[in-house]
Write an enzyme that holds these catalytic residues in place. Structure first.
Site, mmCIF file in Angstrom:
data_model
loop_
_atom_site.group_PDB
_atom_site.id
_atom_site.type_symbol
_atom_site.label_atom_id
_atom_site.label_comp_id
_atom_site.label_asym_id
_atom_site.label_seq_id
_atom_site.Cartn_x
_atom_site.Cartn_y
_atom_site.Cartn_z
ATOM 1 C CB SER A 190 -1.220 -0.383 1.510
ATOM 2 O OG SER A 190 -2.077 1.244 1.634
ATOM 3 C CE LYS B 9 -1.763 6.872 0.146
ATOM 4 N NZ LYS B 9 -0.156 6.819 1.013
ATOM 5 N N GLY C 25 0.667 11.442 4.246
ATOM 6 C CA GLY C 25 -0.357 12.047 4.847
ATOM 7 C C GLY C 25 -1.751 11.343 4.707
ATOM 8 C CG LEU C 26 -2.779 7.854 5.780
ATOM 9 C CD1 LEU C 26 -3.829 7.933 7.111
ATOM 10 C CD2 LEU C 26 -2.009 6.745 5.119
ATOM 11 C CG ASN D 226 -3.778 0.228 3.185
ATOM 12 O OD1 ASN D 226 -4.296 1.252 3.725
ATOM 13 N ND2 ASN D 226 -3.043 -0.816 3.941
ATOM 14 C CB CYS E 228 -3.674 6.483 10.761
ATOM 15 S SG CYS E 228 -4.094 5.078 9.375
ATOM 16 C CE LYS F 282 1.075 -2.513 6.195
ATOM 17 N NZ LYS F 282 1.610 -1.124 4.721
ATOM 18 N N GLY G 178 7.235 -2.641 -1.324
ATOM 19 C CA GLY G 178 6.510 -1.460 -1.154
ATOM 20 C C GLY G 178 7.528 -0.409 -1.913
ATOM 21 C CB THR G 179 10.288 1.658 -0.036
ATOM 22 O OG1 THR G 179 9.815 1.460 0.969
ATOM 23 C CG2 THR G 179 10.852 2.879 -0.407
HETATM 24 C C1 LIG Z 1 5.514 6.603 0.485
HETATM 25 C C2 LIG Z 1 4.505 5.626 0.711
HETATM 26 C C3 LIG Z 1 3.714 5.671 1.229
HETATM 27 C C4 LIG Z 1 2.635 4.779 1.613
HETATM 28 N N1 LIG Z 1 1.658 4.560 1.919
HETATM 29 C C5 LIG Z 1 0.589 3.646 2.983
HETATM 30 C C6 LIG Z 1 -0.585 3.523 3.372
HETATM 31 O O1 LIG Z 1 -1.418 4.543 1.891
HETATM 32 N N2 LIG Z 1 -1.366 2.402 3.911
HETATM 33 C C7 LIG Z 1 -0.925 1.409 4.776
HETATM 34 O O2 LIG Z 1 -0.808 0.301 5.061
HETATM 35 N N3 LIG Z 1 1.026 1.454 3.837
HETATM 36 C C8 LIG Z 1 1.407 2.851 3.754
HETATM 37 N N4 LIG Z 1 2.831 2.264 3.598
HETATM 38 C C9 LIG Z 1 3.408 1.356 4.335
HETATM 39 C C10 LIG Z 1 4.346 0.475 2.918
HETATM 40 O O3 LIG Z 1 3.057 -0.343 2.572
HETATM 41 C C11 LIG Z 1 4.711 -0.606 3.788
HETATM 42 O O4 LIG Z 1 4.209 -0.975 4.937
HETATM 43 C C12 LIG Z 1 6.299 0.270 4.281
HETATM 44 O O5 LIG Z 1 6.506 0.996 3.799
HETATM 45 C C13 LIG Z 1 7.498 -1.250 4.723
HETATM 46 O O6 LIG Z 1 7.147 -2.120 3.374
HETATM 47 P P1 LIG Z 1 9.618 -1.731 2.170
HETATM 48 O O7 LIG Z 1 10.119 -1.187 3.219
HETATM 49 O O8 LIG Z 1 8.945 -2.412 1.292
HETATM 50 O O9 LIG Z 1 8.214 -0.549 1.759
HETATM 51 C C14 LIG Z 1 3.311 3.491 2.590
HETATM 52 C C15 LIG Z 1 5.176 3.228 2.573
HETATM 53 C C16 LIG Z 1 5.345 4.400 1.901
HETATM 54 C C17 LIG Z 1 7.269 4.172 1.246
#
Ligand SMILES: Cc1cc2nc3c(=O)[nH]c(=O)nc-3n(C[C@H](O)[C@H](O)[C@H](O)COP(=O)(O)O)c2cc1C
Ligand SMILES: Cc1cc2nc3c(=O)[nH]c(=O)nc-3n(C[C@H](O)[C@H](O)[C@H](O)COP(=O)(O)OP(=O)(O)OC[C@H]3O[C@@H](n4cnc5c(N)ncnc54)[C@H](O)[C@@H]3O)c2cc1C
Ligand SMILES: Cc1cc2nc3c(=O)[nH]c(=O)nc-3n(C[C@H](O)[C@H](O)[C@H](O)COP(=O)(O)OP(=O)(O)OC[C@H]3O[C@@H](n4cnc5c(N)ncnc54)[C@H](O)[C@@H]3O)c2cc1C
Ligand SMILES: Cc1cc2nc3c(=O)[nH]c(=O)nc-3n(C[C@H](O)[C@H](O)[C@H](O)COP(=O)(O)O)c2cc1C
Ligand code: FES
Ligand code: FES
Lengths: 333, 269, 333, 269
Positions: C34, C58, C85-86, C112, C145, C180, C281-282
């Site tokens: 997400s 997202k 900021g979601l 999500n 959040c 989550k 994710g990243t």
């Molecule tokens: C820019 C960005 C936006 C994110 N937005 C959300 C989100 O809207 N909802 C959510 O549950 N997690 C969000 N995450 C968290 C990721 O889904 C994930 O849990 C977290 O980044 C760890 O995984 P990674 O290291 O592979 O990125 C976001 C992460 C990043 C970097």
């Protein structure tokens, strides 16, 4: 984007690096961290150890401890996991064999200590008090001992428990006590407050974050105890946040900051977050005189940014200017 | 020589057979020759200009060190660090900490049987070179094993030095077929039969060292093992490289008490 | 040192990558996470999106959200901090404008979602239920959040509160709910248990770790909201530990693991720790088809290690063999 | 051209005055010429083989792109990533994502006043080149500022193309003394006086862009700003590169809606 705070560069000679931590005057902020400097002697090959502002010893317990089985360390992205198991020579041997060398250095000697249970903490503080006039300046109480059995976890994570433990140790010694906080607590500022109100002169943080690595070939954890502690640059953003949280909520609590410090810029970040002295840990392994390089880089960077002294910038972080308010209906200018 | 930390630049990077490389470095001019007095088995910690994703330096035995400050190591690609080193070009800068640890001492009365496998060659190669340089090439004998002929590198100098060599390969492509420990066993039997005084110096993969240890203990000959443990510091402060030992304390440290340990001391099952 | 588990290499074709998560059959474990895949369309330029096992959108709230002021991101050692900021289009626009594209992909679509308070969570779950027969497979409830005001933090850190919230949402929708989890909770297994007992079909973790960076030139935090969330390889060791903790304490709870996954080896570590499906994710930012490369690397690595299927290795981590006991008096053999 | 991700190798790394470098790359053979149709102002995300300590790729405007798949960028060392790129040697591999964003369109009726500062040069340099190639060098005029003469790079081609240029340096070592915005102000006044239709296209440091925006709004001429925001993805999915705008939504995205924005749209105080 915010504009840099414009101040004219000054000469490095005009930078005053002295700092005060809980009434302790230090020539500069850079110390070395517990478990990453042993008892100091080995570093004499690589640097003039007396140039440090201070050092924290390997964690000392009342009796010697033999440490954990192998493997004890593994590397991770920009970090490492350790599970040394708080191996140490014990308070008695420390006082007899290790302290004399440290006492001669003319640096602030922080003895990191812990116990297997609350009574052992108190006993250790009492034993180490014998070093009060033999070179020990501070007792750094490590309340995050992942390897301690029953109840130990609560010392580091439950404010009431930490308060009780700190109070008993403070009463057991004439030496100032700094409580070393773990990032594994849910509410780190509450832990800092509990320690401070119990009589600690300040706090140091962060200790390592509980973490794991897996060897997919052997199907075993990469440290024998399954989990170990993560340190190094990877944890710096978490450490900075916690230092800043404590400083914001409790500006009076002196903070010794650490977690991934490798450069003068890292050091300045921690000072700006609210720490007034700093420790370098993992970086010593790859570069024994890392703390002194960081000190030099800090001086150069402060000069470049026109910062003449440390108190001026401790906890100076401001908020961003708000954006012009948004009105959905607004027509273009 | 006490350890120090100093800069060095790659002079020469030679790919050998079997995926091995020898890297020769020159120390920064101001440093002199900090490794020239190194004992075989002593090691250095090496860090390249590869940023901090790889946080800690890597340990390598010294293959050779000259009075002019140059020195060399033998590597094989294992992970990222060794891959980065293998790709280093002349002029590439590294930071070295060393010399570290305690090595082997020169042969005295007993003939030294040098048992090498894989990247465990350097300490024994240097031990052989030193013995030859001291005019005593017969005081050492090299037992060197690998999977195949390509796995056996830098063997010509051994001949040049007049060192007796026994090779073993798993596929029989050079020397005896089988493990090097087979050849060692035969040699130990022969020594026992003739009453000859021998000792064993070994460096290589852990399974090999375990076999050598068992053999040495069984034959009751002095057996020295040059061990590898994961290291963060290399100079005795992180306590990461513990080696379980018998004796008054349960652990010693590979980097500062070793890497050379007496087989009797090591607490292996 | 432990010996590798000796199994003969097999052909990559003989590796069965299928996995089951809470009754959901997936062709392989690799999904995208997400906030790191938007609503998917942009990725079509770079990859065949339908090759993914699934994706998480997202985070969606009942009404659109405009997100945080700038700056919103900064890089750290092997990681990044974000404070987006979601920002999202809101449930209604999501269903109308974004879902049709996703529904056509034939991948498992996880939406999500979150709300500004408990009622908004329930409302969002209700609204999204309209997508149950239009392509939504799972609702992934984000209970961490950082930017939600009053009380929000407790959703993610207090088991009782999470239990209550999960229960209400489960009752409000016909869709399966995956909760989550945030790594900022003190006791992550307790959070997982609370969610599962409240009717969630499984958990996904980790979300980002609260963190901070400082720009020493502007004396401002590097994200405008002061703190943001740390992600990337830096957090992998913490994520692995939490996945393993949950799996060890509650082996029945299906886990979707994430946090710094960049390679097939990372993926295998998470599976061995106890996850049965995974999110990237990243890594998508620097390499849009990262999850598919990871899938391919996972297959190759499993073949090399002679692992023929996923269930065989989920949570397979063993302990190290004990060392021979130490008797201080023991004489040498 | 939709964006793709592809490999490229450095062909040539040219150090210019003022700490600038131009890097020319060739695309992997199989990729064709993914950037050949690029609009001035469009950009690419670049990642070297430097591991994951630097997790995200870096954004660079395209200075030029050829039909044979080669392309170039202009960089100045800012931090680690640009330092690593500046040290890249021919043959060095990078991964490119692009073309990304929306650029400037070719001059139509109004004369385009191109205002460049620092690493903001590439979009305007390419805009000038394209105008010249289309046989309309007089449709653009370059206003280029820097701290001193060394800061002004790649000016010879502008002369070759027959593009009118106005330089400004803070120390007066080349062109007008002062900021480039001074020269722009004079030019806008002159256009107003003569009733000439002009528009402004600017790229450079944020303080310069703020001044240009204020000036453009005051003169009520169409003013396009090519902005820089910190980016993680570059293709509109992380939502990191928000730009505050007026209009129906509070933010647009530098990477996908921009980097070129109308000055009237940008919500700056
Ligand atoms: C820019 C960005 C936006 C994110 N937005 C959300 C989100 O809207 N909802 C959510 O549950 N997690 C969000 N995450 C968290 C990721 O889904 C994930 O849990 C977290 O980044 C760890 O995984 P990674 O290291 O592979 O990125 C976001 C992460 C990043 C970097
Ligand atoms: C005293 C000593 C002498 C050595 N001499 C040599 C030599 O002469 N030639 C040579 O090629 N190798 C030698 N090694 C092994 C060498 O240190 C490892 O191969 C190297 O550290 C692997 O790093 P990497 O980045 O390639 O692998 P990675 O897998 O990326 O390394 C990850 C981590 O594991 C550690 N590590 C991995 N394998 C080993 C190992 N076998 N021993 C210790 N640490 C390990 C690394 O230091 C690093 O911290 C020696 C090791 C020791 C302890
Ligand atoms: C659309 C666009 C076009 C650009 N064109 C050019 C160009 O043609 N030539 C050139 O030299 N530079 C250009 N930049 C700026 C360039 O991206 C940064 O200088 C570079 O990212 C700095 O990386 P670093 O590793 O050297 O610095 P570091 O300080 O190590 O970078 C740390 C982080 O900050 C980000 N960052 C730092 N400065 C900037 C900045 N000014 N803008 C955006 N992100 C930044 C980096 O991406 C990275 O995430 C452009 C930026 C954008 C957004
Ligand atoms: C190998 C190792 C051993 C450590 N031993 C101790 C210890 O005995 N007592 C303690 O309070 N902290 C100990 N620490 C934690 C460090 O003092 C420090 O808090 C932590 O590593 C974060 O700083 P760094 O990132 O600079 O290393 C140890 C850390 C490492 C890496
Ligand atoms: S490697 Fe640090 S003590 Fe041996
Ligand atoms: S950089 Fe990711 S949305 Fe623009």
């Amino acid at each position: 984007m915010s504009a840099p705070v414009r101040t004219n560069p000054i000469s490095p000679d005009a930078v005053d690096l002295t700092t005060t931590f809980a009434g302790l005057s230090l020539p500069h902020p850079m110390m070395t961290a517990s478990g990453c400097f042993a008892y100091g002697q080995q570093f004499a090959h690589f640097m003039d150890v007396s140039q440090l502002a201070g050092l924290s010893t390997k964690g000392i317990s009342p009796a010697p401890r033999m440490g954990n089985p192998l493997p004890r360390i593994c590397e991770t992205a920009s970090g490492m996991i350790n599970s040394i198991g708080l191996e140490n020579v014990g308070a008695e041997a420390f006082l007899a064999e290790k302290l004399p060398y440290l006492a001669d250095l003319d640096v602030s000697v922080w003895v990191n200590f812990f116990g297997e249970d609350a009574d052992a903490y108190v006993r250790c503080a009492e034993m180490l008090s014998a070093g009060a006039d033999r070179g020990i300046d501070v007792l750094e109480m490590n309340i995050s001992c992942p390897n301690i059995k029953k109840g130990g976890i609560e010392f580091g994570t439950v404010p009431e428990v930490a308060h009780r433990l700190t109070k008993r140790c403070v009463e057991a010694t004439s030496l100032p006590i700094v409580v070393k906080l773990t990032p594994n607590a849910a509410d780190v500022p509450a832990m800092a407050q509990a320690a401070y109100e119990a009589g600690a002169v300040g706090v140091s943080l962060i200790n390592t974050i509980t973490a794991m690595g897996i060897d997919v070939r052997t199907r075993k954890p990469r440290v024998a105890t399954m989990y170990g502690g993560l340190s190094g640059p990877a944890v710096k953003p978490v450490a900075l946040r916690m230092v800043h949280q404590i400083h914001t909520k409790h500006p009076d609590i002196p903070i010794c900051g650490m977690g991934g410090i490798l450069s003068g810029e890292d050091a300045l970040e921690f000072l700006m977050a609210g720490a007034s002295c700093l420790q370098v840990g993992t970086a010593n392994f790859s570069e024994p005189p890392a703390a002194l390089r960081v000190r030099d880089e800090l001086r150069t960077l402060m000069a470049e940014l026109g910062i003449s002294n440390i108190p001026e910038i401790v906890g100076c972080i401001g908020r961003h200017d708000p954006e012009p308010t948004y009105a959905p209906e607004a027509s273009w200018t | 020589m006490p350890p120090s930390q100093f800069g060095a630049q790659l002079v020469d990077n030679q790919a050998l057979s079997g995926g091995y490389f020898t890297l020769r470095f020159a120390c920064d001019a101001a440093c002199g020759a900090p490794l020239s007095g190194i004992e075989p088995g002593q090691f250095i910690m090496v860090r390249g200009e590869w940023g901090r994703e790889m946080l800690n330096p890597r340990a390598f035995s010294v293959l050779d060190a000259q009075a002019d400050g140059s020195f060399s190591i033998l590597i094989k690609i294992y992970g990222r660090g060794t891959a980065a080193l293998s790709a280093l070009r002349p002029g590439g800068a590294v930071t070295i900490t060393g010399p570290l640890g305690r090595g082997f001492s020169a042969p005295a009365d007993a003939t030294q049987l040098l048992v090498a496998g894989g990247v465990g060659l350097p300490p024994l190669h240097l031990q052989a070179k030193r013995a030859a340089a001291a005019g005593r090439p017969e005081a050492v004998e090299m037992f060197y094993g690998g999977r195949n002929a390509d796995d056996l590198v830098l063997t010509e100098p051994l001949d040049d030095w007049g060192v007796k060599t026994t090779y073993a390969t798993e596929d029989g492509s050079r020397g005896h077929q089988g493990f090097v420990t087979g050849a060692l066993e035969a040699r130990l039997e022969a020594a026992k039969a003739s009453g000859e005084a021998v000792e064993v110096l070994a460096c290589g993969p852990t399974p090999m060292l375990r076999a050598v240890r068992t053999m040495g203990l069984a034959h009751d000959v002095r057996t020295l093992l040059c061990l590898e443990e994961e290291m963060a510091c290399g100079f005795g402060v992180c306590l990461g490289c513990a080696v379980p030992v018998r004796g008054p304390k349960p652990y010693k440290y590979c980097c500062s008490d070793g890497p050379v340990f007496d087989a009797r001391e090591v607490r292996w099952s």
